[in-house]
Design a protein around this motif. Structure first.
Motif, PDB file in Angstrom:
ATOM      1  N   GLU A   1       0.830  -1.209   0.000  1.00 53.86           N
ATOM      2  CA  GLU A   1       0.000   0.000   0.000  1.00 53.86           C
ATOM      3  C   GLU A   1       0.866   1.261   0.000  1.00 53.86           C
ATOM      4  N   GLN A   2       2.008   1.215   0.684  1.00 55.69           N
ATOM      5  CA  GLN A   2       2.911   2.361   0.680  1.00 55.69           C
ATOM      6  C   GLN A   2       3.534   2.572  -0.707  1.00 55.69           C
ATOM      7  N   GLU A   3       3.855   1.487  -1.373  1.00 54.99           N
ATOM      8  CA  GLU A   3       4.413   1.601  -2.733  1.00 54.99           C
ATOM      9  C   GLU A   3       3.383   2.206  -3.678  1.00 54.99           C
ATOM     10  N   TRP A   4       2.128   1.789  -3.551  1.00 58.73           N
ATOM     11  CA  TRP A   4       1.056   2.355  -4.376  1.00 58.73           C
ATOM     12  C   TRP A   4       0.842   3.832  -4.045  1.00 58.73           C
TER      13      TRP A   4
ATOM     14  N   TYR B   1       8.366   2.302 -14.299  1.00 54.94           N
ATOM     15  CA  TYR B   1       8.166   2.169 -15.740  1.00 54.94           C
ATOM     16  C   TYR B   1       7.123   1.090 -16.045  1.00 54.94           C
ATOM     17  N   GLU B   2       6.112   1.473 -16.844  1.00 51.25           N
ATOM     18  CA  GLU B   2       5.074   0.540 -17.303  1.00 51.25           C
ATOM     19  C   GLU B   2       4.390  -0.198 -16.155  1.00 51.25           C
ATOM     20  N   HIS B   3       4.128   0.511 -15.077  1.00 48.68           N
ATOM     21  CA  HIS B   3       3.459  -0.145 -13.953  1.00 48.68           C
ATOM     22  C   HIS B   3       2.008  -0.427 -14.293  1.00 48.68           C
ATOM     23  N   ARG B   4       1.592  -1.657 -14.028  1.00 50.20           N
ATOM     24  CA  ARG B   4       0.194  -2.052 -14.223  1.00 50.20           C
ATOM     25  C   ARG B   4      -0.263  -2.855 -13.011  1.00 50.20           C
ATOM     26  N   PRO B   5      -1.334  -2.423 -12.355  1.00 51.32           N
ATOM     27  CA  PRO B   5      -1.825  -3.184 -11.198  1.00 51.32           C
ATOM     28  C   PRO B   5      -2.417  -4.523 -11.633  1.00 51.32           C
ATOM     29  N   LEU B   6      -2.428  -5.456 -10.702  1.00 50.30           N
ATOM     30  CA  LEU B   6      -2.981  -6.776 -10.987  1.00 50.30           C
ATOM     31  C   LEU B   6      -4.483  -6.676 -11.230  1.00 50.30           C
ATOM     32  N   PRO B   7      -5.012  -7.380 -12.224  1.00 50.43           N
ATOM     33  CA  PRO B   7      -6.458  -7.373 -12.457  1.00 50.43           C
ATOM     34  C   PRO B   7      -7.205  -7.839 -11.212  1.00 50.43           C
TER      35      PRO B   7
ATOM     36  N   ALA C   1      -6.305  -1.721  -9.054  1.00 50.70           N
ATOM     37  CA  ALA C   1      -6.982  -1.702 -10.357  1.00 50.70           C
ATOM     38  C   ALA C   1      -8.379  -1.102 -10.224  1.00 50.70           C
ATOM     39  N   HIS C   2      -9.045  -1.392  -9.113  1.00 52.67           N
ATOM     40  CA  HIS C   2     -10.377  -0.818  -8.878  1.00 52.67           C
ATOM     41  C   HIS C   2     -10.296   0.700  -8.792  1.00 52.67           C
ATOM     42  N   THR C   3      -9.291   1.181  -8.078  1.00 56.41           N
ATOM     43  CA  THR C   3      -9.105   2.628  -7.982  1.00 56.41           C
ATOM     44  C   THR C   3      -8.893   3.238  -9.360  1.00 56.41           C
TER      45      THR C   3
END
Length: 304
Positions: free
Chosen positions: A228-231, A275-281, A286-288
């Motif tokens: 959560e801190q990284e996000w 770089y190119e960060h994508r949250p897990l589905p 991802a909901h946010t």
């Protein structure tokens, strides 16, 4: 007959608003603001107050009242005649320690020129690291309460304005769940007296402390960990991008030789770019991201 406020009355109100908001934030954090008084070489100055506490990692509540000859580049950008100007207001950004507590911004301001031209502007918007739809709905309902006594169309109009303004075009994301934004409100455009418009701006300003202290108390003790801190740091990075690329207030402050430290107090203490960060589905992240878009009717909760 409404009393017409003059610049001295407006400046005094903004100073008092800064004082009240700082007291409320100190009460919820348990720490005290550091204050720096500054003067602008061309005229005027301000009071910068920064809190680095237990709940607020870095928060600023700034008052300024600057005046003098309007720089040529600003007269062109604003489309106003050359002359002397006054710009005053309160600007706030709070970056909390916990990623479960949202970032918040508010600005209420007044501008006038010696030609007689004047207007009010401002806005308040919420940037959660994790969007809580219940919070977003409550936040927008509170803003609607601030708007409705002054015009039944203010909330909807200024909410749409915020959606458009607090938008990262290069990311195709809103900065958060929006809020309200307005600018250049005067008697010519609004068919309302200066006193009525000032009262509306006061209504917005007085709404800040109850809103944010409620959200802080609700979420400050919620558990979180390293993910959560990284996000949080990634979302702070988006905040930096908006303020440095798109925010007109930042540009106005720098172009009028305002105090750089005060203008950039809105920057978070730590932020990341991956770089190119994508949250897990299916993840909370991802909901946010799915809710960072224009046109959501938060008052009725249609995003739930």
């Amino acid at each position: 007959m409404h009393h017409t406020p003059d610049k001295t009355e407006i400046i005094d109100y903004f100073k008092a608003l800064q004082d009240r908001i700082c007291r409320e934030l100190e009460a919820v954090d348990g720490s005290h603001f550091r204050e720096d008084l500054w003067e602008r070489p061309g005229g005027g100055g301000g009071r910068t107050r920064v809190l680095q506490g237990e709940v607020i990692e870095k928060g600023g509540v700034n008052f300024s009242a600057v005046h003098g000859q309007m720089p040529a580049r600003i007269t062109q950008a604003l489309g106003v005649p050359s002359g002397n100007f006054l710009a005053t207001g309160v600007s706030i950004v709070q970056h909390p320690v916990s990623p479960m507590v949202p970032i918040i911004h508010m600005n209420v301001r007044y501008f006038e020129m010696d030609s007689g031209l004047w207007w009010f502007g401002g806005g308040i918007d919420l940037t959660p690291h994790y969007v809580d739809t219940e919070d977003a709905s409550w936040f927008h309902q509170e803003l609607k309460k601030a708007c409705d006594p002054y015009s039944p169309e203010y909330y909807g109009r200024f909410k749409a304005w915020a959606d458009d303004y607090f938008y990262l075009k290069h990311r195709k994301e809103t900065r958060g769940v929006g809020g309200i934004f307005f600018d250049r409100l005067n008697t010519e455009k609004e068919d309302r007296s200066k006193a009525e418009l000032f009262a509306f701006v006061q209504s917005v300003g007085e709404r800040f402390a109850p809103i944010y202290t409620h959200l802080v108390r609700k979420h400050k003790d919620a558990p979180y960990g390293k993910p959560e801190q990284e996000w949080q740091r990634l979302r702070r990075g988006r905040y930096v991008e908006f303020n440095l690329v798109w925010d007109k207030g930042t540009k106005f402050g720098l172009d009028t030789d305002g105090r750089t430290e005060s203008i950039l107090m809105s920057m978070p203490p730590r932020a990341d770019w991956v770089y190119e960060h994508r949250p897990l589905p299916g993840s909370a992240e991802a909901h946010t991201l799915s809710l960072l878009r224009k046109g959501i009717d938060w008052v009725t909760g249609t995003a739930k």
